[in-house]
Design a protein around this motif. Structure first.
Motif, PDB file in Angstrom:
ATOM      1  N   LYS A 123      74.850 -19.574  33.451  1.00 21.59           N
ATOM      2  CA  LYS A 123      74.050 -20.788  33.656  1.00 21.59           C
ATOM      3  C   LYS A 123      73.185 -21.093  32.435  1.00 21.59           C
ATOM      4  CE  LYS A 123      73.599 -20.468  38.697  1.00 21.59           C
ATOM      5  NZ  LYS A 123      72.658 -20.267  39.819  1.00 21.59           N
ATOM      6  N   THR A 144      79.339 -26.636  33.640  1.00 22.83           N
ATOM      7  CA  THR A 144      78.551 -25.592  34.307  1.00 22.83           C
ATOM      8  C   THR A 144      77.865 -26.108  35.564  1.00 22.83           C
ATOM      9  OG1 THR A 144      78.211 -24.518  32.172  1.00 22.83           O
ATOM     10  CG2 THR A 144      76.727 -23.896  33.961  1.00 22.83           C
ATOM     11  N   ARG A 145      77.247 -27.270  35.490  1.00 23.56           N
ATOM     12  CA  ARG A 145      76.545 -27.810  36.658  1.00 23.56           C
ATOM     13  C   ARG A 145      77.500 -27.991  37.839  1.00 23.56           C
ATOM     14  NH1 ARG A 145      71.848 -30.685  37.404  1.00 23.56           N
ATOM     15  NH2 ARG A 145      71.486 -30.779  35.152  1.00 23.56           N
ATOM     16  N   ASP A 146      78.683 -28.512  37.563  1.00 28.59           N
ATOM     17  CA  ASP A 146      79.656 -28.738  38.631  1.00 28.59           C
ATOM     18  C   ASP A 146      80.181 -27.419  39.190  1.00 28.59           C
ATOM     19  OD1 ASP A 146      79.302 -31.411  38.146  1.00 28.59           O
ATOM     20  OD2 ASP A 146      81.174 -31.675  37.044  1.00 28.59           O
ATOM     21  N   PHE A 194      78.632 -24.585  39.535  1.00 32.51           N
ATOM     22  CA  PHE A 194      77.676 -23.910  40.413  1.00 32.51           C
ATOM     23  C   PHE A 194      77.222 -24.779  41.592  1.00 32.51           C
ATOM     24  CE2 PHE A 194      77.280 -21.221  36.629  1.00 32.51           C
ATOM     25  CZ  PHE A 194      77.386 -19.971  37.228  1.00 32.51           C
ATOM     26  N   ASN A 195      77.655 -26.009  41.610  1.00 33.52           N
ATOM     27  CA  ASN A 195      77.287 -26.879  42.724  1.00 33.52           C
ATOM     28  C   ASN A 195      78.490 -27.324  43.546  1.00 33.52           C
ATOM     29  OD1 ASN A 195      74.224 -27.437  42.466  1.00 33.52           O
ATOM     30  ND2 ASN A 195      74.988 -27.668  40.383  1.00 33.52           N
ATOM     31  N   GLY A 196      79.688 -26.785  43.213  1.00 33.22           N
ATOM     32  CA  GLY A 196      80.890 -27.015  43.985  1.00 33.22           C
ATOM     33  C   GLY A 196      81.321 -28.468  44.015  1.00 33.22           C
ATOM     34  N   GLU A 220      84.801 -19.779  44.923  1.00 30.96           N
ATOM     35  CA  GLU A 220      83.634 -19.885  45.824  1.00 30.96           C
ATOM     36  C   GLU A 220      83.173 -18.505  46.265  1.00 30.96           C
ATOM     37  OE1 GLU A 220      80.775 -22.108  47.485  1.00 30.96           O
ATOM     38  OE2 GLU A 220      82.565 -23.150  46.760  1.00 30.96           O
ATOM     39  N   LYS A 246      79.559 -16.505  45.262  1.00 24.47           N
ATOM     40  CA  LYS A 246      78.693 -16.002  46.336  1.00 24.47           C
ATOM     41  C   LYS A 246      78.618 -14.478  46.363  1.00 24.47           C
ATOM     42  CE  LYS A 246      79.442 -19.890  49.492  1.00 24.47           C
ATOM     43  NZ  LYS A 246      80.020 -20.304  50.792  1.00 24.47           N
TER      44      LYS A 246
END
Length: 229
Positions: free
Chosen positions: A188, A208-210, A212-214, A221, A225
């Motif tokens: 991140k 990166t943003r996408d 970690f935000n799915g 996934e 987690k």
């Protein structure tokens, strides 16, 4: 502009083991690309393939021959010599006169905060110091692309911060970074793009943003987690 790397259906086989399977990938100059996935997913093989240490068994790989590369391994090899000599030797092998190589080596050691340890035997340095020395050795060659295989995996928190800071500074100066990491916080902080590998397959390639935000493929996934499947 041409990409630094372009892979088309690249596969890599080690004997009976298929380490990479039909990977398609394009990396442009200036990107900060993190490779993530469990052990054995193909991250190290992909890095070695990009760096030319492993040849594809199938598919095609195009590399910008004008772009200078350097690679940092998880456990970098240190010569039984001073830190200065460890850096200078790489420059000398590239054709720099030994006298000039020693001067440039000191400059590189200063860049990573190791100038005071220039005459210390490299094998006597701590793990974090050795990793910074390896970064100095790479930086001295003025690469356009720096590939790093788990660069902070075996380091304590303070040493990890030091290495991360150097990676960030190199990227800010325009160097392309491609690194593997199990540390999602590090990903991140440093990456602009994340590639997820699973058993040799490239299953996700997102900003990166996408990432970690799915949403993500189920395997990715579970990985994010921290779940074992």
């Amino acid at each position: 502009m041409n990409p630094l790397f372009e892979l088309n259906a690249v596969g890599v086989r080690y004997g009976k083991v298929q380490a990479l399977k039909a990977c398609g990938l394009r990396i442009e100059a200036g990107e900060r690309v993190a490779l993530v996935g469990s052990n054995g997913s193909g991250k190290s093989t992909l890095l070695r393939t990009l760096h030319g240490l492993v040849r594809p068994s199938s598919g095609s790989l195009q590399v910008d021959a004008a772009a200078r590369q350097a690679m940092l391994f998880q456990h970098p090899y240190m010569l039984r010599a001073s830190a200065q000599t460890n850096v200078a030797l790489g420059l000398w092998l590239k054709g720099v006169a030994w006298k000039d190589a020693k001067v440039q080596a000191l400059r590189a050691l200063e860049r990573v905060g190791l100038l005071a340890l220039a005459q210390r035997n490299a094998k006597a340095l701590s793990g974090g110091q050795q990793q910074r020395l390896a970064l100095a050795r790479a930086w001295a060659l003025r690469p356009d692309v720096l590939l790093l295989d788990e660069p902070t995996a075996s380091l304590d928190p303070a040493a990890k911060r030091e290495v991360e800071a150097l990676m960030a500074e190199f990227a800010e100066a325009g160097m392309t970074l491609i690194f593997s990491s199990h540390n999602l916080g590090q990903v991140k902080r440093l990456a602009s793009r994340v590639i997820y590998l699973e058993q040799g397959h490239l299953l996700a390639d997102l900003p990166t943003r996408d990432f970690f935000n799915g949403p993500l493929p189920p395997e990715a996934e579970h990985f994010v987690k921290g779940e074992l499947v």
